[in-house]
Enzyme design. Structure first.
Site, PDB file in Angstrom:
ATOM      1  N   SER A 182       0.795  -1.232   0.000  1.00  0.00           N
ATOM      2  CA  SER A 182       0.000   0.000   0.000  1.00  0.00           C
ATOM      3  C   SER A 182       0.823   1.276   0.000  1.00  0.00           C
ATOM      4  CB  SER A 182      -0.955  -0.003   1.197  1.00  0.00           C
ATOM      5  OG  SER A 182      -2.049  -0.862   0.960  1.00  0.00           O
ATOM      6  N   SER A 209      -6.191   3.142   4.410  1.00  0.00           N
ATOM      7  CA  SER A 209      -5.541   2.462   3.293  1.00  0.00           C
ATOM      8  C   SER A 209      -6.550   1.766   2.392  1.00  0.00           C
ATOM      9  CB  SER A 209      -4.504   1.444   3.806  1.00  0.00           C
ATOM     10  OG  SER A 209      -3.594   1.084   2.795  1.00  0.00           O
ATOM     11  N   LYS A 217       0.182   3.816  -2.690  1.00  0.00           N
ATOM     12  CA  LYS A 217      -0.791   4.913  -2.605  1.00  0.00           C
ATOM     13  C   LYS A 217      -0.132   6.280  -2.450  1.00  0.00           C
ATOM     14  CE  LYS A 217      -4.119   1.586  -1.007  1.00  0.00           C
ATOM     15  NZ  LYS A 217      -4.409   0.697   0.114  1.00  0.00           N
TER      16      LYS A 217
END
Length: 338
Positions: free
Chosen positions: A115, A173, A118
């Site tokens: 993640s 997230s 991102k």
């Protein structure tokens, strides 16, 4: 703080955004080695040479400084990081004219970002939108049914602002929020991923390749600790990013699929900010992004500030074996900035 890109244009739904003329695009395509498999790590000098070539093509009439000006350039193996047990780590100053790495371990090794992807998604979004209060209606593509996928729990047909979607992507997230960000920014996930990869080249992240906006596992979705630093080095120039990742809890107010008011609560995943792990004395955590998958291990990139001087640093730990080890490694790493 002034944004790096102050002359951005608003992005229309369904459209992309081209940042440079055709000759430069051809140059980028040539330099990216399209269709060629990258090695496990790339040569830093070669990467800088490639990006200097791009920089010269983009600014040959303005006599701009080379790409590497203002960036830290670590060596290839380990420096001042003998106690780091994770696969890779890096801490460098932010905002200095000639930053020198504080410590690093395997900064150019290929890693799965999970993640932390991102962070790049946020950068691409922020480069496109001047007005984060623009609204977007979530599509069915955000309904990701993958076991273990982190979510912001937004539903198709619900309408949120771009700012709210950024919070949903960066705090809990949410992979669903990341898809919504991609579609709101470029009209489709595929077009957004293309822009992620173009942006990576523009900032010098030549050891990176993305296939999605959220970081769910894929063999062709990878980066390096140094490339994460390059991405953080750009996105931390945006006040909006700093505000969002520096937030512990956020409650968006938006409209459900029937147009009725709805809210929920999102919390950050960073243990320092939640008070679950003690921040070393003399330092303040500014915020960042966690990432966890079986392939990536436990990962964290974040900004920290030395409270006595206001000096800031970007610190990254990749592929720790456990969450406890991740934060132990990060504490060891950022303590070097005191």
């Amino acid at each position: 703080m002034t944004k790096l890109f102050s002359d951005k244009k608003k992005i229309r739904s369904g459209g992309g955004h081209i940042h440079m003329a055709l000759p430069v695009l051809l140059c980028l395509l040539t330099l990216s080695g399209c269709g060629q498999k990258l090695e496990q790590k790339y040569d830093a000098d070669m990467g800088l040479m490639r990006m200097n070539s791009i920089n010269m093509a983009m600014t040959e009439t303005s006599h701009a400084d080379g790409f590497s000006v203002g960036l830290a350039l670590p060596g290839e193996t380990t420096f001042n990081a003998d106690e780091i047990t994770a696969q890779a780590a890096l801490i460098v100053p932010f905002g200095q004219e000639d930053p020198q790495p504080v410590a690093y371990k395997n900064p150019y090794v290929r890693t799965y970002p999970a993640s932390i992807t991102k962070v790049m998604s946020a950068l691409v979004c922020l480069r496109h939108f001047d007005d984060l209060q623009q609204e977007f209606t979530v599509t069915k593509n955000s309904d990701i049914n993958v076991s273990g996928s982190s979510k912001a729990w937004i539903r198709p047909g619900e309408t949120l602002t771009i700012e709210d979607l950024l919070y949903g992507m960066l705090l809990p997230s949410g992979n669903d929020a990341a898809v919504a960000i991609a579609e709101a920014t470029c009209g489709s996930v595929d077009a957004f991923v293309d822009e992620m990869n173009q942006t990576a080249l523009e900032i010098g992240a030549t050891g990176t390749h993305f296939v999605n906006p959220h970081g769910l596992p894929d063999d062709n979705h990878y980066t390096t600790p140094y490339d994460i630093y390059l991405t953080m080095n750009e996105v931390m120039k945006y006040d909006a990013f700093r505000k969002i990742v520096g937030t512990v809890n956020y409650s968006p107010s938006y409209k459900d699929s029937n147009g009725m008011p709805k809210t929920q609560n999102w919390s950050v995943t960073n243990r320092y900010m939640l008070g679950e792990v003690e921040t070393p004395e003399g330092l303040k955590v500014l915020g960042g992004k966690t990432g966890t998958t079986n392939a990536a291990g436990y990962c964290l990139t974040m900004g920290v500030q030395k409270t006595s001087t206001g000096e800031e640093y970007i610190s990254t730990v990749m592929k720790a074996e456990t969450k406890d080890e991740l934060y132990k490694n990060m504490t060891n790493l950022i303590s070097k900035a005191r």
